[in-house]
Scaffold this active site. Structure first.
Site, PDB file in Angstrom:
ATOM      1  N   ILE A 154       0.844  -1.203   0.000  1.00  0.00           N
ATOM      2  CA  ILE A 154       0.000   0.000   0.000  1.00  0.00           C
ATOM      3  C   ILE A 154       0.876   1.249   0.000  1.00  0.00           C
ATOM      4  N   LEU A 164      13.034  -2.288   4.447  1.00  0.00           N
ATOM      5  CA  LEU A 164      13.183  -3.299   3.402  1.00  0.00           C
ATOM      6  C   LEU A 164      13.246  -4.698   4.017  1.00  0.00           C
ATOM      7  N   LYS A 199      -1.915  -4.249  16.024  1.00  0.00           N
ATOM      8  CA  LYS A 199      -2.449  -3.046  15.362  1.00  0.00           C
ATOM      9  C   LYS A 199      -3.413  -2.315  16.307  1.00  0.00           C
ATOM     10  N   ASP A 229      14.996   1.374  10.502  1.00  0.00           N
ATOM     11  CA  ASP A 229      14.082   0.559  11.308  1.00  0.00           C
ATOM     12  C   ASP A 229      13.328   1.449  12.295  1.00  0.00           C
ATOM     13  N   TYR A 239      -1.421 -10.313  15.022  1.00  0.00           N
ATOM     14  CA  TYR A 239      -1.341  -9.139  14.126  1.00  0.00           C
ATOM     15  C   TYR A 239      -2.364  -8.091  14.519  1.00  0.00           C
ATOM     16  N   ASP A 241      11.831   3.027   5.086  1.00  0.00           N
ATOM     17  CA  ASP A 241      11.446   1.613   5.033  1.00  0.00           C
ATOM     18  C   ASP A 241      12.676   0.762   5.358  1.00  0.00           C
ATOM     19  N   ALA A 294       4.323   1.579   7.877  1.00  0.00           N
ATOM     20  CA  ALA A 294       5.269   0.476   8.120  1.00  0.00           C
ATOM     21  C   ALA A 294       4.691  -0.462   9.167  1.00  0.00           C
ATOM     22  N   ALA A 295       4.709  -1.732   8.852  1.00  0.00           N
ATOM     23  CA  ALA A 295       4.167  -2.724   9.789  1.00  0.00           C
ATOM     24  C   ALA A 295       4.558  -4.114   9.332  1.00  0.00           C
ATOM     25  N   THR A 328      -6.223  -1.142  10.396  1.00  0.00           N
ATOM     26  CA  THR A 328      -6.952  -2.205   9.711  1.00  0.00           C
ATOM     27  C   THR A 328      -8.321  -2.458  10.357  1.00  0.00           C
ATOM     28  N   ASP A 329      -9.227  -3.013   9.578  1.00  0.00           N
ATOM     29  CA  ASP A 329     -10.535  -3.394  10.139  1.00  0.00           C
ATOM     30  C   ASP A 329     -10.425  -4.601  11.073  1.00  0.00           C
ATOM     31  N   GLU A 330      -9.277  -5.303  11.023  1.00  0.00           N
ATOM     32  CA  GLU A 330      -9.149  -6.521  11.845  1.00  0.00           C
ATOM     33  C   GLU A 330      -9.148  -6.217  13.335  1.00  0.00           C
ATOM     34  N   ARG A 345      -6.768 -21.655   9.294  1.00  0.00           N
ATOM     35  CA  ARG A 345      -5.932 -20.721  10.073  1.00  0.00           C
ATOM     36  C   ARG A 345      -6.454 -20.725  11.519  1.00  0.00           C
TER      37      ARG A 345
HETATM   38  P1  NAD Z   1       3.432  -4.693   3.542  1.00  0.00           P
HETATM   39  O1  NAD Z   1       3.808  -5.832   4.412  1.00  0.00           O
HETATM   40  O2  NAD Z   1       3.274  -4.905   2.085  1.00  0.00           O
HETATM   41  O3  NAD Z   1       4.488  -3.508   3.718  1.00  0.00           O
HETATM   42  C1  NAD Z   1       4.998  -3.134   4.954  1.00  0.00           C
HETATM   43  C2  NAD Z   1       6.232  -2.285   4.720  1.00  0.00           C
HETATM   44  O4  NAD Z   1       6.755  -1.891   5.998  1.00  0.00           O
HETATM   45  C3  NAD Z   1       7.358  -3.040   3.997  1.00  0.00           C
HETATM   46  O5  NAD Z   1       7.885  -2.257   2.966  1.00  0.00           O
HETATM   47  C4  NAD Z   1       8.391  -3.297   5.092  1.00  0.00           C
HETATM   48  O6  NAD Z   1       9.720  -3.324   4.599  1.00  0.00           O
HETATM   49  C5  NAD Z   1       8.155  -2.094   6.002  1.00  0.00           C
HETATM   50  N1  NAD Z   1       8.581  -2.375   7.375  1.00  0.00           N
HETATM   51  C6  NAD Z   1       8.270  -3.469   8.125  1.00  0.00           C
HETATM   52  N2  NAD Z   1       8.867  -3.395   9.325  1.00  0.00           N
HETATM   53  C7  NAD Z   1       9.538  -2.216   9.353  1.00  0.00           C
HETATM   54  C8  NAD Z   1      10.341  -1.569  10.330  1.00  0.00           C
HETATM   55  N3  NAD Z   1      10.566  -2.130  11.530  1.00  0.00           N
HETATM   56  N4  NAD Z   1      10.874  -0.348  10.038  1.00  0.00           N
HETATM   57  C9  NAD Z   1      10.646   0.227   8.828  1.00  0.00           C
HETATM   58  N5  NAD Z   1       9.927  -0.359   7.851  1.00  0.00           N
HETATM   59  C10 NAD Z   1       9.368  -1.567   8.121  1.00  0.00           C
HETATM   60  O7  NAD Z   1       2.103  -4.082   4.187  1.00  0.00           O
HETATM   61  P2  NAD Z   1       0.825  -3.449   3.484  1.00  0.00           P
HETATM   62  O8  NAD Z   1      -0.117  -4.524   3.138  1.00  0.00           O
HETATM   63  O9  NAD Z   1       1.270  -2.482   2.451  1.00  0.00           O
HETATM   64  O10 NAD Z   1       0.208  -2.666   4.734  1.00  0.00           O
HETATM   65  C11 NAD Z   1       0.624  -1.324   5.021  1.00  0.00           C
HETATM   66  C12 NAD Z   1      -0.143  -0.845   6.238  1.00  0.00           C
HETATM   67  O11 NAD Z   1      -1.535  -0.877   5.974  1.00  0.00           O
HETATM   68  C13 NAD Z   1       0.065  -1.706   7.487  1.00  0.00           C
HETATM   69  O12 NAD Z   1       0.116  -0.845   8.598  1.00  0.00           O
HETATM   70  C14 NAD Z   1      -1.172  -2.583   7.541  1.00  0.00           C
HETATM   71  O13 NAD Z   1      -1.474  -2.932   8.872  1.00  0.00           O
HETATM   72  C15 NAD Z   1      -2.214  -1.648   6.954  1.00  0.00           C
HETATM   73  N6  NAD Z   1      -3.341  -2.307   6.277  1.00  0.00           N
HETATM   74  C16 NAD Z   1      -3.133  -3.248   5.311  1.00  0.00           C
HETATM   75  C17 NAD Z   1      -4.225  -3.785   4.625  1.00  0.00           C
HETATM   76  C18 NAD Z   1      -4.053  -4.817   3.539  1.00  0.00           C
HETATM   77  O14 NAD Z   1      -5.061  -5.382   3.076  1.00  0.00           O
HETATM   78  N7  NAD Z   1      -2.845  -5.090   3.060  1.00  0.00           N
HETATM   79  C19 NAD Z   1      -5.525  -3.389   4.951  1.00  0.00           C
HETATM   80  C20 NAD Z   1      -5.698  -2.443   5.979  1.00  0.00           C
HETATM   81  C21 NAD Z   1      -4.595  -1.892   6.619  1.00  0.00           C
HETATM   82  O1  DAU Z   2      -8.727  -6.762   6.646  1.00  0.00           O
HETATM   83  C1  DAU Z   2      -7.517  -6.077   6.455  1.00  0.00           C
HETATM   84  C2  DAU Z   2      -6.366  -7.057   6.536  1.00  0.00           C
HETATM   85  O2  DAU Z   2      -6.430  -7.842   5.357  1.00  0.00           O
HETATM   86  C3  DAU Z   2      -5.006  -6.382   6.662  1.00  0.00           C
HETATM   87  O3  DAU Z   2      -4.947  -5.676   7.875  1.00  0.00           O
HETATM   88  C4  DAU Z   2      -3.885  -7.419   6.611  1.00  0.00           C
HETATM   89  O4  DAU Z   2      -2.627  -6.766   6.618  1.00  0.00           O
HETATM   90  C5  DAU Z   2      -4.040  -8.205   5.331  1.00  0.00           C
HETATM   91  O5  DAU Z   2      -3.063  -9.215   5.286  1.00  0.00           O
HETATM   92  C6  DAU Z   2      -5.428  -8.806   5.223  1.00  0.00           C
HETATM   93  O6  DAU Z   2      -5.632  -9.857   6.227  1.00  0.00           O
HETATM   94  P1  DAU Z   2      -6.363 -11.237   5.867  1.00  0.00           P
HETATM   95  O7  DAU Z   2      -5.914 -12.235   6.844  1.00  0.00           O
HETATM   96  O8  DAU Z   2      -7.816 -11.037   5.676  1.00  0.00           O
HETATM   97  O9  DAU Z   2      -5.718 -11.484   4.398  1.00  0.00           O
HETATM   98  P2  DAU Z   2      -5.129 -12.793   3.694  1.00  0.00           P
HETATM   99  O10 DAU Z   2      -4.879 -12.439   2.276  1.00  0.00           O
HETATM  100  O11 DAU Z   2      -4.018 -13.405   4.459  1.00  0.00           O
HETATM  101  O12 DAU Z   2      -6.369 -13.785   3.756  1.00  0.00           O
HETATM  102  C7  DAU Z   2      -7.609 -13.447   3.167  1.00  0.00           C
HETATM  103  C8  DAU Z   2      -8.569 -14.601   3.400  1.00  0.00           C
HETATM  104  O13 DAU Z   2      -8.115 -15.734   2.643  1.00  0.00           O
HETATM  105  C9  DAU Z   2      -8.610 -15.074   4.850  1.00  0.00           C
HETATM  106  O14 DAU Z   2      -9.917 -15.499   5.160  1.00  0.00           O
HETATM  107  C10 DAU Z   2      -7.652 -16.264   4.876  1.00  0.00           C
HETATM  108  C11 DAU Z   2      -7.819 -16.857   3.482  1.00  0.00           C
HETATM  109  N1  DAU Z   2      -6.604 -17.526   2.928  1.00  0.00           N
HETATM  110  C12 DAU Z   2      -5.437 -16.839   2.935  1.00  0.00           C
HETATM  111  C13 DAU Z   2      -4.293 -17.420   2.437  1.00  0.00           C
HETATM  112  C14 DAU Z   2      -2.964 -16.685   2.455  1.00  0.00           C
HETATM  113  C15 DAU Z   2      -6.706 -18.796   2.396  1.00  0.00           C
HETATM  114  O15 DAU Z   2      -7.787 -19.406   2.364  1.00  0.00           O
HETATM  115  N2  DAU Z   2      -5.561 -19.377   1.909  1.00  0.00           N
HETATM  116  C16 DAU Z   2      -4.353 -18.746   1.919  1.00  0.00           C
HETATM  117  O16 DAU Z   2      -3.342 -19.351   1.475  1.00  0.00           O
END
Ligand code: NAD
Ligand code: DAU
Length: 348
Positions: A13, A36, A160, A60, A156, A34, A83-84, A131-133, A287
């Site tokens: 994101i 990385l 958050k 970091d 996780y 970041d 970052a997370a 996150t909504d989680e 899971r």
């Molecule tokens: P991601 O895992 O793709 O990216 C996380 C980034 O943070 C990476 O580039 C990593 O290198 C960096 N990072 C991790 N630890 C670090 C540290 N200690 N210091 C500096 N950098 C660090 O994550 P994402 O999916 O892009 O999520 C970004 C944010 O959005 C997170 O806070 C996550 O909780 C939130 N979020 C994600 C989703 C989703 O569906 N992916 C949905 C809602 C909220």
């Molecule tokens: O809701 C927001 C969250 O969405 C973010 O905060 C998290 O960072 C992001 O990872 C995501 O969490 P989920 O656990 O919902 O996403 P994930 O893609 O891991 O899984 C989506 C759904 O699919 C969940 O019900 C688990 C299922 N799943 C996931 C994987 C990786 C499978 O069935 N098989 C799989 O191999």
């Protein structure tokens, strides 16, 4: 030039947020901090890396001494904190990494921001992306609103939730001007293939099993990542201090239905006979603590800031699949190295 720090800007994101801000706001200087980790990838920033208003910093957020020095040097007026550690499955095997980055890292940023502005916060803003989680799991009915009680179920989401509480507490205790958003599941380009959508795209390309957890009847609310970045832009500029906004796609899908749609799109794109990819679906062990359903009521951000998703799920998913099929080098780079051992531990 206004100095804005974006953390986690080499991740999924964050890279879309960095691109949007660097290209849309030449009057800002964007610093992308970041570490990385496995999830961070400078290839995600390749198109803007030479922009005059962009600087990448490797570091970091858990290192308080480094963070304090960075804030003193640059005097960031705005922080957009993404970052997370972000993957639920990894949080189940290594919760402490999530406590460190998501909790300690966030508090370090809050402390550094508070210290440099020394209670003179006029025109400053700290934006925490969450996150909504944190709201836990819904049953068959209902939606998460901004007033839903926190009830996190995974390490996780607990980390958050904790970071959200610290942000709010700094707002109350020190009048730190924050905004906070809780977003639903994102999908789109540059998504690391440990999460459902990119993992399954990669496995379909490679004719590998599609590991559906449990019975596949878990529900998520999916949002195209660029729509999340646009919402972040709106909240950063127009959101009210000390407010939370929920962001979601008004787009609930059961995992198994999503996987079937993905298989249909990919059979078409790959020139395979309809039904070919569905044969890869494999039900695997569930899971632990798996949340049944997430669904966001995004009416507050819609009414107050005029945000609404710009693409339908079908359009967004097709754009996503096209991106992966056109970026096989990217996919190859991120799935070499550590990825193979992660995959083996998680799925074999
Ligand atoms: P991601 O895992 O793709 O990216 C996380 C980034 O943070 C990476 O580039 C990593 O290198 C960096 N990072 C991790 N630890 C670090 C540290 N200690 N210091 C500096 N950098 C660090 O994550 P994402 O999916 O892009 O999520 C970004 C944010 O959005 C997170 O806070 C996550 O909780 C939130 N979020 C994600 C989703 C989703 O569906 N992916 C949905 C809602 C909220
Ligand atoms: O809701 C927001 C969250 O969405 C973010 O905060 C998290 O960072 C992001 O990872 C995501 O969490 P989920 O656990 O919902 O996403 P994930 O893609 O891991 O899984 C989506 C759904 O699919 C969940 O019900 C688990 C299922 N799943 C996931 C994987 C990786 C499978 O069935 N098989 C799989 O191999």
């Amino acid at each position: 030039m206004k100095k804005i720090l974006i953390t986690g800007g080499a991740g999924f994101i964050g890279s879309h947020v960095v691109r949007l801000f660097v290209t849309k706001y030449p009057e800002y200087h964007i610093y992308n901090l970041d570490m990385l980790t496995y999830a961070g990838n400078l290839e995600n920033n390749a198109d803007i890396q030479d922009a005059p208003n962009y600087t990448f910093i490797k570091g970091d957020i858990v290192d308080a001494v480094f963070i304090d020095a960075l804030f003193i040097e640059h005097q960031f007026e705005g922080v957009i904190h993404l970052a997370a550690e972000s993957h639920v499955d990894r949080s189940i095997t290594d919760p402490m990494a999530f406590v460190k980055t998501n909790v300690l890292g966030t508090v370090n940023l809050l402390n550094a921001f508070k210290t440099i502005w020394n209670n003179n916060f006029e025109g400053k803003r700290f934006y925490h992306i969450s996150t909504d989680e944190v709201y836990g799991s819904l049953g068959a009915e209902g939606l998460f609103t901004e007033t839903t009680a926190y009830d996190p179920n995974s390490p996780y989401s607990a980390s958050k939730a904790s970071s959200d509480h610290f942000v709010r507490a700094y707002g109350e205790t020190y009048q730190l001007p924050y905004v906070l958003t809780n977003c639903s599941n994102n999908y789109g380009p540059n998504h690391f293939p440990e999460k459902l959508v990119p993992l399954f795209i990669n496995n379909i390309i490679n004719n590998q099993p599609l590991p559906v957890y449990g019975d596949g009847n878990y529900t998520r609310d999916w949002l195209f990542v660029i729509d999340h970045a646009l919402a972040i832009d709106l909240v950063f500029h127009n959101g009210k201090n000390h407010q939370t906004y929920n962001i979601g796609g008004f787009n609930e899908w059961k995992n198994i239905d999503l996987v079937r749609l993905l298989c249909t799109i990919m059979d078409g794109k790959l020139g395979r006979t309809p039904g070919t990819s569905e044969q890869l679906i494999t039900y695997v062990k569930d899971r632990p603590g798996h949340d049944l359903r997430y669904a966001i009521d995004a009416s507050k951000i819609n009414k107050e800031l005029g945000w609404t998703p710009s693409v339908t799920f079908e359009q967004g998913l097709e754009k996503t699949v096209d991106w992966y099929l056109n970026n096989t080098q990217w996919l190859h780079h991120v799935t070499s190295g550590e990825y193979a051992s992660y995959y083996k531990n998680q799925y074999e």
